[in-house]
Design an enzyme around this catalytic site. Structure first.
Site, PDB file in Angstrom:
ATOM      1  N   CYS A 396       0.841  -1.198   0.000  1.00 57.60           N
ATOM      2  CA  CYS A 396       0.000   0.000   0.000  1.00 57.60           C
ATOM      3  C   CYS A 396       0.877   1.248   0.000  1.00 57.60           C
ATOM      4  O   CYS A 396       1.689   1.443   0.911  1.00 57.60           O
ATOM      5  CB  CYS A 396      -0.927   0.002   1.206  1.00 57.60           C
ATOM      6  SG  CYS A 396      -2.043   1.413   1.249  1.00 57.60           S
ATOM      7  N   HIS A 465       4.739  -6.610  -7.043  1.00 57.09           N
ATOM      8  CA  HIS A 465       4.357  -5.561  -7.990  1.00 57.09           C
ATOM      9  C   HIS A 465       5.628  -4.863  -8.455  1.00 57.09           C
ATOM     10  O   HIS A 465       6.398  -4.373  -7.628  1.00 57.09           O
ATOM     11  CB  HIS A 465       3.405  -4.573  -7.314  1.00 57.09           C
ATOM     12  CG  HIS A 465       2.903  -3.509  -8.228  1.00 57.09           C
ATOM     13  ND1 HIS A 465       2.196  -2.414  -7.788  1.00 57.09           N
ATOM     14  CD2 HIS A 465       2.995  -3.362  -9.574  1.00 57.09           C
ATOM     15  CE1 HIS A 465       1.880  -1.649  -8.809  1.00 57.09           C
ATOM     16  NE2 HIS A 465       2.360  -2.204  -9.902  1.00 57.09           N
ATOM     17  N   ASP A 499       1.098  -4.024 -15.422  1.00 56.14           N
ATOM     18  CA  ASP A 499       1.010  -3.670 -16.844  1.00 56.14           C
ATOM     19  C   ASP A 499       0.552  -4.816 -17.733  1.00 56.14           C
ATOM     20  O   ASP A 499       0.989  -4.925 -18.884  1.00 56.14           O
ATOM     21  CB  ASP A 499       2.356  -3.152 -17.362  1.00 56.14           C
ATOM     22  CG  ASP A 499       2.825  -1.917 -16.631  1.00 56.14           C
ATOM     23  OD1 ASP A 499       1.970  -1.227 -16.055  1.00 56.14           O
ATOM     24  OD2 ASP A 499       4.036  -1.646 -16.622  1.00 56.14           O
TER      25      ASP A 499
END
Length: 650
Positions: A396, A465, A499
């Protein structure tokens, strides 16, 4: 916060003023015959809109003025020019610094969508549920008990059909339903379809609700956490040797040498076999509260090669997950839930844990900064909810979470992070997973050093990520670094994220050696992406098919949030939030080059029909118009500004 909290939608006004001329770098390559200018685009929608609807108001507020974003979120239109028209050389130093800030994050201070016109005349729940007993609240009840008076002030119905009545044979919202004309007698009595009722049709099973008794115990702090307190005492006594701490549960495909022999438990006084008792037992007597599960006894998480829908804050709600499951998502996860709010029994936070029966592999994501609250919350969930795994959010990026030591901040707090992971692993009977980023700072990668430690701490799976906290979405995800991290994490499974908007992107991601891929923004732009990946094709979906998807979402929303005014407006709000992402999708038939790339801004274009053009609009007013096609007119004082603001194309 989860992946979906990305600064997702474009700013109101759409993608740049590129006309029918040459495309700029970072702009989606749309066929020349479909390109147009900003002025022609909006003139077309206004002209067609007047033909299709008699509504004159086409913007977010009743005065007809488009809602402006907060001052702090505005960005300059041209490089070298400040907001008041001065050049950077002529501007004051303070002004120059202010204009250099990038637009990112949430639209803070936006107007709330919660309607207030019906709060003054709410019908008593005892009448809605047609309870034969007295009022639930007794003499202290502040709600209306006169159905006739309520119907006089109730807003007009939004449509002639009630989804709940047609699907289940009975609408539980009765006279308060905004489609009550379909199932209400003139005297106000609720109708029931006997055929559906005779077949025993019930609403879809939704699990993991919060029991009222448990909620009261949590609010009064009467819930005991023996296992969590035992684990926390071990941490307070000093560092624990690695061999003395269970390694947790490894996913399938991660070979581990585990000692599955009998565990020696020290015998205390009075451990002789008790005499038989004449009292009958109602079930097996287990010792799970005394003896921890060994790693080989825990459930395993086998999701190798499966498509994982990311835990998307705001947009990753249960109706949206049902849409994605229908298109082929294999693994789903609830929205990020704050552990302290769960321990306080907040209904809004527990709602994030609900699971639909179609979600066969489902997990929940927790956010917290301290071992005590995270371990207690894990023990609470292990006793009360049905999940296949629990995920820790260490990705986060928002300041509210980061400054409290949660989210990405845990990557720099290895001691607390280790205590959180080990503590949760000791009290959970399901695998523990972690979602991380490449690091906190833009050019300082931390994941490759953290992954071996997570493996040793007993984490079953990690999702990486390929961006840092500071990077956000202004640059592409670093899949080359993800490939390096796969080697560092081995044999622990590692999922990659970032992506992925086509099956070509998914194929390239799998070539890096990851165990699987997580899809976030790609699912928001086109939820049929899961179908494209599994069938290895591009789907030139029509505007009518896309509208059918939105209609299914609204039907799922009415089932989940209700068909009364509050439920309808909540469904509308989440639909509008989703439309702020969907408008960035460019149809396959309009592209000169396939596939569409997630960092390419769509220019202004006219679609193959009016609806396709309307769905391409970046204005909140046009999103509201689409919502009115599905949920009827908005309330008179309705206003909407998207929660997130994009800087993904800068």
């Amino acid at each position: 916060m989860a992946e979906g909290t990305a600064e997702a939608p474009l700013e109101n006004g759409g993608g740049g003023d590129s006309g029918a001329g040459a495309l700029e770098r970072g702009v989606a390559p749309i066929k020349r015959q479909y390109l147009t200018t900003k002025e022609q685009f909006h003139q077309f929608l206004e002209a067609k809109g007047q033909e299709k609807t008699c509504r004159e108001t086409e913007v977010g507020d009743p005065a007809g003025n488009e809602l402006a974003e907060p001052e702090a979120k505005r960005i300059r239109l041209e490089d070298g020019q400040t907001a008041d028209g001065q050049t950077e050389e002529a501007a004051e130093p303070g002004e120059q610094l202010q204009t250099q800030k990038r637009a990112r994050g949430q639209n803070k201070g936006r107007p709330h969508v919660k309607p207030t016109n019906y709060d003054k005349n709410r019908l008593c729940p005892s009448l809605i549920q047609e309870s034969a007993a007295k009022c639930f609240f007794g003499d202290r009840c502040r709600f209306l008990h006169d159905v006739g008076r309520y119907l006089e002030t109730k807003p007009a119905d939004l449509g002639p059909r009630c989804v709940l009545f047609e699907t289940f044979g009975r609408c539980p919202y009765g006279v308060t339903c905004r489609f009550a004309g379909a199932h209400l007698r003139p005297e106000g009595q609720n109708l029931v379809q006997e055929e559906l009722a005779a077949r025993g049709t019930q609403p879809p099973s939704i699990r993991n609700g919060l029991d009222k008794a448990l909620q009261q115990q949590l609010r009064k702090r009467e819930v005991r956490f023996e296992r969590a307190e035992q684990a926390l005492r071990r941490f307070s006594q000093g560092p624990t040797p690695a061999a003395a701490v269970p390694e947790g549960t490894a996913a399938e495909g991660a070979p581990r040498q585990e000692n599955c022999g009998a565990q020696q438990v020290p015998a205390g006084p009075g451990t002789s076999t008790p005499p038989s008792s004449p009292v009958r037992t109602c079930g097996p007597l287990t010792d799970e509260d005394v003896v921890r599960l060994r790693p080989c006894e825990k459930k395993r998480l086998d999701i190798r090669g499966k498509l994982y829908l990311a835990p998307l804050t705001t947009c990753g709600n249960l109706p949206f997950r049902r849409i994605c499951k229908r298109f082929g998502a294999d693994v789903t996860c609830g929205e990020m839930a704050v552990c302290t709010n769960l321990l306080q029994g907040q209904m809004s936070e527990w709602a994030l844990l609900k699971r639909h029966q179609c979600e066969d592999i489902f997990g929940v994501q927790l956010e917290g900064a301290f071992p005590d609250t995270m371990t207690k919350c894990a023990e609470l969930l292990s006793r009360t909810v049905e999940v296949d795994f629990v995920d820790i959010n260490v990705g986060c990026p928002i300041d509210l979470v980061y400054k409290k030591g949660g989210g990405c901040a845990l990557m720099n707090r290895s001691t607390k992070f280790q205590q959180i992971v080990r503590g949760m692993n000791q009290v959970l009977d399901v695998p523990l997973t972690v979602k991380i980023r490449t690091g906190v700072q833009e050019r300082v990668n931390l994941a490759h050093r953290l992954l071996p430690e997570l493996r040793d701490w007993g984490v079953a799976l990690v999702t990486l990520h390929g961006r840092s906290r500071e990077q956000r979405y202004t640059k592409l995800a670093d899949w080359q670094y993800i490939e390096e991290c796969v080697q560092a994490a081995s044999p622990m499974p590692l999922f990659g994220n970032g992506d992925i908007l086509s099956f070509e992107d998914a194929n390239r991601a799998m070539q890096t050696g990851v165990t699987g891929i997580m899809i976030a923004r790609g699912a928001l732009l086109k939820p049929w992406l899961f179908t494209e990946i599994k069938e290895q094709r591009h789907w030139d979906i029509s505007s009518s098919e896309r509208l059918d998807i939105l209609r299914d979402f609204t039907n799922y929303g009415l089932e989940h949030w209700g068909s009364d005014t509050q439920g309808v407006e909540k469904t509308r709000r989440f639909l509008l939030e989703w439309l702020s992402f969907l408008c960035r999708y460019v149809p396959v038939g309009l592209l000169e080059r396939l596939p569409q790339r997630i960092n390419e801004r769509p220019p202004y274009y006219l679609g193959r029909d009016y609806l396709e053009t309307l769905m391409a609009s970046q204005k909140a007013a046009d999103w509201i118009r689409i919502s009115e096609m599905l949920l009827g007119p908005v309330p008179p004082s309705f206003a909407f500004l998207p929660k997130h603001k994009a800087n993904a194309y800068k």
